[in-house]
Design a protein around this motif. Structure first.
Motif, PDB file in Angstrom:
ATOM      1  N   VAL A 142       0.843  -1.203   0.000  1.00 39.36           N
ATOM      2  CA  VAL A 142       0.000   0.000   0.000  1.00 39.36           C
ATOM      3  C   VAL A 142       0.874   1.248   0.000  1.00 39.36           C
ATOM      4  O   VAL A 142       0.610   2.213  -0.728  1.00 39.36           O
ATOM      5  N   ALA A 143       1.927   1.229   0.818  1.00 41.86           N
ATOM      6  CA  ALA A 143       2.821   2.393   0.902  1.00 41.86           C
ATOM      7  C   ALA A 143       3.489   2.664  -0.437  1.00 41.86           C
ATOM      8  O   ALA A 143       3.635   3.827  -0.851  1.00 41.86           O
ATOM      9  N   ARG A 144       3.891   1.605  -1.129  1.00 42.19           N
ATOM     10  CA  ARG A 144       4.505   1.795  -2.442  1.00 42.19           C
ATOM     11  C   ARG A 144       3.503   2.364  -3.436  1.00 42.19           C
ATOM     12  O   ARG A 144       3.837   3.231  -4.254  1.00 42.19           O
ATOM     13  N   ALA A 145       2.256   1.893  -3.370  1.00 43.47           N
ATOM     14  CA  ALA A 145       1.212   2.417  -4.256  1.00 43.47           C
ATOM     15  C   ALA A 145       0.975   3.896  -4.001  1.00 43.47           C
ATOM     16  O   ALA A 145       0.837   4.690  -4.942  1.00 43.47           O
ATOM     17  N   VAL A 146       0.937   4.280  -2.725  1.00 41.40           N
ATOM     18  CA  VAL A 146       0.750   5.692  -2.373  1.00 41.40           C
ATOM     19  C   VAL A 146       1.891   6.530  -2.939  1.00 41.40           C
ATOM     20  O   VAL A 146       1.677   7.604  -3.508  1.00 41.40           O
ATOM     21  N   ALA A 147       3.120   6.029  -2.787  1.00 37.65           N
ATOM     22  CA  ALA A 147       4.286   6.765  -3.290  1.00 37.65           C
ATOM     23  C   ALA A 147       4.208   6.920  -4.810  1.00 37.65           C
ATOM     24  O   ALA A 147       4.509   7.996  -5.357  1.00 37.65           O
ATOM     25  N   SER A 148       3.799   5.873  -5.508  1.00 36.83           N
ATOM     26  CA  SER A 148       3.682   5.933  -6.971  1.00 36.83           C
ATOM     27  C   SER A 148       2.613   6.929  -7.405  1.00 36.83           C
ATOM     28  O   SER A 148       2.820   7.722  -8.333  1.00 36.83           O
ATOM     29  N   ILE A 149       1.463   6.887  -6.729  1.00 37.71           N
ATOM     30  CA  ILE A 149       0.360   7.791  -7.072  1.00 37.71           C
ATOM     31  C   ILE A 149       0.740   9.244  -6.805  1.00 37.71           C
ATOM     32  O   ILE A 149       0.473  10.133  -7.628  1.00 37.71           O
ATOM     33  N   LYS A 150       1.376   9.486  -5.668  1.00 37.20           N
ATOM     34  CA  LYS A 150       1.777  10.858  -5.334  1.00 37.20           C
ATOM     35  C   LYS A 150       2.795  11.383  -6.350  1.00 37.20           C
ATOM     36  O   LYS A 150       2.728  12.545  -6.778  1.00 37.20           O
ATOM     37  N   ALA A 151       3.747  10.531  -6.743  1.00 39.93           N
ATOM     38  CA  ALA A 151       4.749  10.950  -7.729  1.00 39.93           C
ATOM     39  C   ALA A 151       4.095  11.248  -9.077  1.00 39.93           C
ATOM     40  O   ALA A 151       4.442  12.222  -9.754  1.00 39.93           O
ATOM     41  N   PHE A 152       3.122  10.428  -9.458  1.00 38.64           N
ATOM     42  CA  PHE A 152       2.408  10.615 -10.724  1.00 38.64           C
ATOM     43  C   PHE A 152       1.665  11.938 -10.752  1.00 38.64           C
ATOM     44  O   PHE A 152       1.777  12.720 -11.715  1.00 38.64           O
ATOM     45  N   PHE A 153       0.925  12.235  -9.677  1.00 36.05           N
ATOM     46  CA  PHE A 153       0.142  13.471  -9.668  1.00 36.05           C
ATOM     47  C   PHE A 153       1.012  14.706  -9.432  1.00 36.05           C
ATOM     48  O   PHE A 153       0.638  15.810  -9.840  1.00 36.05           O
ATOM     49  N   ARG A 154       2.172  14.531  -8.813  1.00 39.98           N
ATOM     50  CA  ARG A 154       3.127  15.649  -8.743  1.00 39.98           C
ATOM     51  C   ARG A 154       3.591  16.017 -10.144  1.00 39.98           C
ATOM     52  O   ARG A 154       3.734  17.204 -10.477  1.00 39.98           O
ATOM     53  N   TYR A 155       3.837  14.989 -10.943  1.00 39.20           N
ATOM     54  CA  TYR A 155       4.234  15.230 -12.334  1.00 39.20           C
ATOM     55  C   TYR A 155       3.128  15.958 -13.092  1.00 39.20           C
ATOM     56  O   TYR A 155       3.395  16.925 -13.822  1.00 39.20           O
ATOM     57  N   LEU A 156       1.871  15.515 -12.921  1.00 38.72           N
ATOM     58  CA  LEU A 156       0.745  16.158 -13.619  1.00 38.72           C
ATOM     59  C   LEU A 156       0.579  17.606 -13.173  1.00 38.72           C
ATOM     60  O   LEU A 156       0.291  18.492 -13.987  1.00 38.72           O
ATOM     61  N   GLU A 157       0.776  17.841 -11.872  1.00 42.66           N
ATOM     62  CA  GLU A 157       0.673  19.210 -11.355  1.00 42.66           C
ATOM     63  C   GLU A 157       1.779  20.080 -11.948  1.00 42.66           C
ATOM     64  O   GLU A 157       1.545  21.227 -12.362  1.00 42.66           O
ATOM     65  N   LYS A 158       2.970  19.526 -12.009  1.00 48.59           N
ATOM     66  CA  LYS A 158       4.122  20.279 -12.518  1.00 48.59           C
ATOM     67  C   LYS A 158       3.969  20.618 -13.995  1.00 48.59           C
ATOM     68  O   LYS A 158       4.404  21.683 -14.453  1.00 48.59           O
ATOM     69  N   THR A 159       3.339  19.708 -14.747  1.00 49.65           N
ATOM     70  CA  THR A 159       3.173  19.934 -16.181  1.00 49.65           C
ATOM     71  C   THR A 159       1.886  20.691 -16.517  1.00 49.65           C
ATOM     72  O   THR A 159       1.568  20.887 -17.691  1.00 49.65           O
ATOM     73  N   GLY A 160       1.138  21.071 -15.494  1.00 48.25           N
ATOM     74  CA  GLY A 160      -0.045  21.889 -15.711  1.00 48.25           C
ATOM     75  C   GLY A 160      -1.322  21.125 -15.947  1.00 48.25           C
ATOM     76  O   GLY A 160      -2.360  21.736 -16.227  1.00 48.25           O
ATOM     77  N   ALA A 161      -1.291  19.788 -15.816  1.00 43.76           N
ATOM     78  CA  ALA A 161      -2.502  19.006 -16.047  1.00 43.76           C
ATOM     79  C   ALA A 161      -3.490  19.135 -14.894  1.00 43.76           C
ATOM     80  O   ALA A 161      -4.692  18.935 -15.080  1.00 43.76           O
ATOM     81  N   PHE A 162      -2.960  19.452 -13.695  1.00 44.33           N
ATOM     82  CA  PHE A 162      -3.809  19.610 -12.515  1.00 44.33           C
ATOM     83  C   PHE A 162      -3.426  20.898 -11.796  1.00 44.33           C
ATOM     84  O   PHE A 162      -2.283  21.057 -11.371  1.00 44.33           O
ATOM     85  N   PRO A 163      -4.363  21.826 -11.641  1.00 44.39           N
ATOM     86  CA  PRO A 163      -4.039  23.045 -10.882  1.00 44.39           C
ATOM     87  C   PRO A 163      -3.864  22.744  -9.391  1.00 44.39           C
ATOM     88  O   PRO A 163      -3.116  23.432  -8.701  1.00 44.39           O
ATOM     89  N   ASN A 204      -3.248  19.396  -6.737  1.00 48.16           N
ATOM     90  CA  ASN A 204      -2.885  17.986  -6.674  1.00 48.16           C
ATOM     91  C   ASN A 204      -3.872  17.195  -5.808  1.00 48.16           C
ATOM     92  O   ASN A 204      -3.937  17.408  -4.595  1.00 48.16           O
ATOM     93  N   PRO A 205      -4.638  16.231  -6.380  1.00 48.24           N
ATOM     94  CA  PRO A 205      -5.614  15.475  -5.590  1.00 48.24           C
ATOM     95  C   PRO A 205      -4.975  14.404  -4.697  1.00 48.24           C
ATOM     96  O   PRO A 205      -5.645  13.817  -3.849  1.00 48.24           O
ATOM     97  N   ALA A 206      -3.669  14.140  -4.906  1.00 44.07           N
ATOM     98  CA  ALA A 206      -2.994  13.099  -4.116  1.00 44.07           C
ATOM     99  C   ALA A 206      -2.189  13.684  -2.962  1.00 44.07           C
ATOM    100  O   ALA A 206      -1.531  12.942  -2.227  1.00 44.07           O
ATOM    101  N   LEU A 207      -2.278  14.996  -2.793  1.00 42.77           N
ATOM    102  CA  LEU A 207      -1.413  15.669  -1.821  1.00 42.77           C
ATOM    103  C   LEU A 207      -1.610  15.161  -0.404  1.00 42.77           C
ATOM    104  O   LEU A 207      -0.649  15.026   0.371  1.00 42.77           O
ATOM    105  N   GLN A 208      -2.840  14.841  -0.031  1.00 40.15           N
ATOM    106  CA  GLN A 208      -3.148  14.448   1.352  1.00 40.15           C
ATOM    107  C   GLN A 208      -3.168  12.936   1.568  1.00 40.15           C
ATOM    108  O   GLN A 208      -3.515  12.483   2.662  1.00 40.15           O
ATOM    109  N   LEU A 209      -2.804  12.166   0.552  1.00 40.42           N
ATOM    110  CA  LEU A 209      -2.772  10.716   0.731  1.00 40.42           C
ATOM    111  C   LEU A 209      -1.742  10.328   1.788  1.00 40.42           C
ATOM    112  O   LEU A 209      -0.626  10.858   1.800  1.00 40.42           O
TER     113      LEU A 209
END
Length: 295
Positions: free
Chosen positions: A71-92, A94-99
């Motif tokens: 579960v911890a690895r999944a959380v880390a993967s999801i957070k890294a993915f949405f950080r990338y989307l936030e950085k590239t402008g896909a998400f104003p 980040n919905p994974a910030l509080q995971l």
């Protein structure tokens, strides 16, 4: 845009950053599982993913009996993915910030004793091309503590024999790692007497190859380690990672600075190296219990 398309884009970005193949594959598995779960909830577009959606997915993983580490690895993967989307402008936002990842009790890794290590390193005993190569690989693995994936991707130019160090640049944390005389002698013998017989293609820059001069697989090297461990009479499951743990534990046991161990191992922070200090405290207690007359 669909979730799977964004996942593919993210994985390509990781490849461009020279992220380790195993790391990319782990992200692929974790994010594909997330996408499959969201699809079951009829969430296909990345724009429809919300914080509550992701929190619900993580709860489902926990309730289904997944191990905390998974579960911890999944959380880390999801957070890294949405950080990338936030950085590239896909998400104003980040919905994974509080995971939150579950707390994991760090297990003390299994290590070889110094005596077992010596027995293992002595197993490729012969003058065949294969023995010379295997001896050099085992010596270098124990001398530097690098990962097997890093070992099989080393290039000839990454090794400085006169100064006795190698440059490990296969992961995000490029590092310079020293090695000693035993590893140097094994490498010199390999480069002079074994590698020229295996590698006929002058364009092949990999330091270690299989007997046909092609890249060795991780699985192939794992089999070698298991065979030599069995021949050395070592009990239990032994993998190349056991030598990496043994490298760090033996350094700490002999007084090496934890920050130096962290740097050589390529750890992002000191906490991972502190596990080896904990091992040292355990061994001290065991030795006291065995030796003190009042115990």
């Amino acid at each position: 845009m669909e979730i799977q398309e964004k996942i593919s884009e993210y994985l390509k970005a990781l490849e461009a950053q020279r992220t380790a193949k195993n790391t990319i594959e782990a992200y692929r598995r974790d994010l594909s599982r997330m996408a499959d779960a969201l699809m079951e909830e009829h969430i296909l577009a990345i724009d429809n993913v919300q914080e509550l959606t992701l929190q619900s997915y993580i709860r489902q993983m926990e309730q289904s009996g997944r191990r905390p580490a998974t579960v911890a690895r999944a959380v880390a993967s999801i957070k890294a993915f949405f950080r990338y989307l936030e950085k590239t402008g896909a998400f104003p936002q980040n919905p994974a910030l509080q995971l939150k990842a579950p707390h994991i009790e760090k297990e003390i890794p299994h290590v070889l004793t110094p005596e077992e290590t010596v027995r293992l390193l002595k197993q490729p005993d012969g003058n065949s091309v294969k023995c010379i190569r295997d001896r050099a690989m085992l010596e270098l693995l124990y001398a530097t503590g690098i990962r097997v994936s890093e070992l099989i991707q080393l290039r000839v130019e990454d090794v400085n024999l006169p100064m006795e160090y190698l440059l490990c640049s296969q992961s995000r944390r490029e590092r310079v790692i020293p090695f000693g005389r035993s590893a140097r002698r094994a490498l010199e013998e390999y480069l002079e007497h074994a590698r020229p017989s295996m590698v006929r293609d002058a364009s092949q820059q990999l330091l270690f190859t299989n007997l046909s001069g092609q890249q060795m697989s991780r699985q192939g090297f794992w089999k070698l380690v298991r065979q030599y461990a069995k021949a050395a009479g070592i009990q239990g499951e032994i993998t190349p990672h056991t030598l990496r743990h043994s490298f760090a534990a033996h350094l700490v046991n002999n007084g090496a600075d934890l920050y130096a161990v962290q740097e050589m191992m390529g750890f992002a922070d000191l906490s991972a190296a502190q596990a080896y200090a904990k091992m040292h405290r355990v061994s001290v207690r065991e030795e006291y219990t065995k030796a003190h007359p009042r115990e």
